[in-house]
Design an enzyme around this catalytic site. Structure first.
Site, PDB file in Angstrom:
ATOM      1  N   GLY A   1       0.863  -1.174   0.000  1.00 52.72           N
ATOM      2  CA  GLY A   1       0.000   0.000   0.000  1.00 52.72           C
ATOM      3  C   GLY A   1       0.900   1.223   0.000  1.00 52.72           C
ATOM      4  O   GLY A   1       1.111   1.881  -1.024  1.00 52.72           O
TER       5      GLY A   1
ATOM      6  N   ARG B   1      -1.928  10.755  11.091  1.00 56.65           N
ATOM      7  CA  ARG B   1      -0.712  10.005  11.415  1.00 56.65           C
ATOM      8  C   ARG B   1       0.175  10.663  12.474  1.00 56.65           C
ATOM      9  O   ARG B   1       0.618   9.982  13.393  1.00 56.65           O
ATOM     10  CB  ARG B   1       0.110   9.712  10.144  1.00 56.65           C
TER      11      ARG B   1
ATOM     12  N   TYR C   1       0.529   8.233  15.533  1.00 54.93           N
ATOM     13  CA  TYR C   1       1.778   7.449  15.569  1.00 54.93           C
ATOM     14  C   TYR C   1       3.011   8.307  15.814  1.00 54.93           C
ATOM     15  O   TYR C   1       4.129   7.830  15.634  1.00 54.93           O
ATOM     16  CB  TYR C   1       2.004   6.719  14.229  1.00 54.93           C
TER      17      TYR C   1
ATOM     18  N   CYS D   1      -9.547  21.224  18.025  1.00 50.45           N
ATOM     19  CA  CYS D   1      -9.509  21.484  19.464  1.00 50.45           C
ATOM     20  C   CYS D   1      -8.905  20.326  20.252  1.00 50.45           C
ATOM     21  O   CYS D   1      -9.571  19.706  21.086  1.00 50.45           O
ATOM     22  CB  CYS D   1     -10.917  21.786  19.962  1.00 50.45           C
ATOM     23  N   GLU D   2      -7.693  19.976  19.929  1.00 48.11           N
ATOM     24  CA  GLU D   2      -6.964  18.940  20.665  1.00 48.11           C
ATOM     25  C   GLU D   2      -5.491  19.304  20.647  1.00 48.11           C
ATOM     26  O   GLU D   2      -4.965  19.735  19.620  1.00 48.11           O
ATOM     27  CB  GLU D   2      -7.106  17.577  19.967  1.00 48.11           C
TER      28      GLU D   2
HETATM   29  N1  LLP Z   1      -1.981  -6.269   3.713  1.00 46.70           N
HETATM   30  C1  LLP Z   1      -2.618  -6.280   4.906  1.00 46.70           C
HETATM   31  C2  LLP Z   1      -3.298  -7.509   5.321  1.00 46.70           C
HETATM   32  C3  LLP Z   1      -2.631  -5.123   5.716  1.00 46.70           C
HETATM   33  O1  LLP Z   1      -3.254  -5.157   6.892  1.00 46.70           O
HETATM   34  C4  LLP Z   1      -1.970  -3.959   5.268  1.00 46.70           C
HETATM   35  C5  LLP Z   1      -1.968  -2.731   6.085  1.00 46.70           C
HETATM   36  C6  LLP Z   1      -1.336  -3.990   4.008  1.00 46.70           C
HETATM   37  C7  LLP Z   1      -1.354  -5.160   3.261  1.00 46.70           C
HETATM   38  C8  LLP Z   1      -0.618  -2.795   3.448  1.00 46.70           C
HETATM   39  O2  LLP Z   1       0.446  -2.438   4.223  1.00 46.70           O
HETATM   40  P1  LLP Z   1       1.499  -1.319   3.719  1.00 46.70           P
HETATM   41  O3  LLP Z   1       2.217  -1.878   2.512  1.00 46.70           O
HETATM   42  O4  LLP Z   1       0.744  -0.117   3.356  1.00 46.70           O
HETATM   43  O5  LLP Z   1       2.387  -1.127   4.869  1.00 46.70           O
HETATM   44  N2  LLP Z   1      -2.503   3.519   9.275  1.00 46.70           N
HETATM   45  C9  LLP Z   1      -1.140   3.044   9.416  1.00 46.70           C
HETATM   46  C10 LLP Z   1      -0.869   1.819   8.595  1.00 46.70           C
HETATM   47  C11 LLP Z   1      -1.842   0.681   8.846  1.00 46.70           C
HETATM   48  C12 LLP Z   1      -1.608  -0.504   7.952  1.00 46.70           C
HETATM   49  C13 LLP Z   1      -2.722  -1.481   8.021  1.00 46.70           C
HETATM   50  N3  LLP Z   1      -2.546  -2.649   7.226  1.00 46.70           N
HETATM   51  C14 LLP Z   1      -0.187   4.197   9.088  1.00 46.70           C
HETATM   52  O6  LLP Z   1      -0.633   5.296   8.782  1.00 46.70           O
HETATM   53  O7  LLP Z   1       1.032   4.021   9.180  1.00 46.70           O
END
Ligand code: LLP
Length: 404
Positions: A284, A321, A325, A350-351
């Site tokens: 992703g 983010r 995080y 407001c945080e």
């Molecule tokens: N496959 C599965 C089963 C997943 O749960 C995820 C991400 C991906 C693929 C893709 O992962 P990537 O290549 O994007 O790392 N909101 C967080 C990230 C949460 C990821 C959730 N799962 C952030 O902003 O860092």
């Protein structure tokens, strides 16, 4: 020195004014208002090209993890490039079909698929469901039986590996809610071997996100390889392995360090190319993260007792983010200038946690000046909300001279 092109090759200053591809960001702000997410199509295409070209022995099936950014134009771009997709809800599944992704290229992941979502996926004859528990498997079998369908299943293995990333996005430890233990995986494969409705032909893993060291992947891949080999000895054959996403990207040049994508590809090939099985990857962030910037306007500069606050019109509702995080996204002015000063760059929400950067050196800003926040293509707009009823940011995809 932070060079803006290190975040996104298609960002550059021309006569002191910032452009993305061939379009000036001021013009985008004028036309679409602020805050606006702005994505470079060519940066996404380059990322995809780099990923594909890093493999030499195998050709993995790339399924874009749509949760990173479900913007229609981006998903359409992925469809045009023949990618598959990893979805985690009925909403994502429907949207991906609408954007031109073929049903037989859809992988359905997620720990909490509802009965309705399972039924929908079965009816759409998707490529496979990645299953996270024995209970889910039973439910899918019941539904497949009543719909008289047979579905491919990959069991998500929890390899008990620490991805060494932020705690909130680590998913491969045994205490995490994700996946099934190795012992149970073997039991389930045996139990459902003769099932008329489930074809459990695959395994999957995903140990976390924004992973910057190669060693956790090394550990996880080794465990899964050994599992596949030991199953083979027991006449249980796996013909598809989904290795998930998780590849990290640079958020701060000169600070963050991420392995080379070719090292990742090499590791995948080293572990799996001799097995003769289909390899799926679900990136992703790697595909879209660097492509996006968030254009925001300075509401005002507030002189504090000890510091100056740069209050901008983007907030944690647009980009969660940093609050969630503590992620550090680089910020650049849209009009360059040499006069630097330090600000706490904050949003209007407001945080106290609505803060993008503390004590951040930036050229001197005034009311109505524009800034960009970098590397927001992944998990930026997709995690945004209407908190404080500020509304959602606009989104544009830029390809050369064209705006979508
Ligand atoms: N496959 C599965 C089963 C997943 O749960 C995820 C991400 C991906 C693929 C893709 O992962 P990537 O290549 O994007 O790392 N909101 C967080 C990230 C949460 C990821 C959730 N799962 C952030 O902003 O860092």
């Amino acid at each position: 020195m932070q060079n803006i092109s290190n975040y996104n090759k298609y960002l550059s200053y021309k006569s002191g004014r910032l452009r993305i591809e061939n379009i000036f960001l001021e013009d985008i702000a004028m036309k679409y208002g602020t805050p606006t997410f702005c994505y470079s199509a060519n940066q996404i295409k380059d990322n995809l090209h780099n990923l594909k070209n890093s493999f030499s022995k195998i050709k993995p099936f790339i399924c874009y993890a749509m949760k990173a950014n479900f913007n229609k134009e981006i998903v359409k771009l992925m469809a045009k490039n023949n990618l598959g997709i990893d979805v985690v809800s009925k909403g994502e599944l429907k949207e991906s079909l609408k954007c031109g992704i073929k049903n037989n290229k859809i992988v359905f992941s997620g720990v909490g698929k509802t009965d309705e979502e399972i039924k929908f996926a079965l009816k759409k004859n998707i490529k496979q469901i990645n299953v996270e528990s024995e209970e889910e498997l039973e439910e899918i079998e019941n539904q497949a039986k009543s719909l008289k369908k047979k579905i491919n299943i990959s069991l998500r293995v929890n390899p008990n590996v620490d991805a060494q990333t932020h705690d909130k996005i680590s998913t491969g430890r045994s205490e995490d809610k994700f996946g099934i233990s190795q012992e149970k995986v073997e039991k389930l494969l045996k139990h459902y071997k003769e099932s008329k409705y489930l074809n459990i032909n695959g395994l999957s893993i995903h140990i976390g996100s924004q992973i910057c060291k190669i060693s956790p992947f090394k550990k996880a891949f080794k465990k899964i390889r050994n599992l596949i080999l030991s199953l083979k000895k027991k006449n249980i054959f796996i013909d598809c392995l989904d290795i998930g996403g998780g590849i990290g990207i640079i958020y701060e040049v000169n600070k963050d360090k991420v392995f080379k994508i070719s090292d990742y590809a090499h590791l995948v090939e080293e572990n799996f190319s001799d097995l003769g099985i289909e390899i799926i990857i679900e990136p992703g962030r790697f595909l879209v993260g660097a492509s996006g910037v968030l254009i925001s306007k300075v509401i005002r500069v507030k002189k504090g007792k000890r510091k100056d606050f740069l209050i901008v019109d983007a907030g944690m509702n647009n980009l969660l983010r940093p609050s969630l995080y503590n992620s550090k996204h680089s910020i650049f002015p849209v009009k360059s200038s040499n006069k630097k000063t330090k600000y706490d760059v904050v949003g209007p929400i407001c945080e106290t946690s609505d803060i993008f950067r503390k004590s951040y050196a930036l050229s001197k800003q005034e009311k109505n000046d524009l800034i960009i926040i970098c590397s927001v293509g992944a998990y930026g707009s997709s995690m945004s909300s209407d908190y404080n009823l500020r509304g959602f940011a606009n989104e544009v995809l830029i390809d050369g001279n064209k705006i979508f």
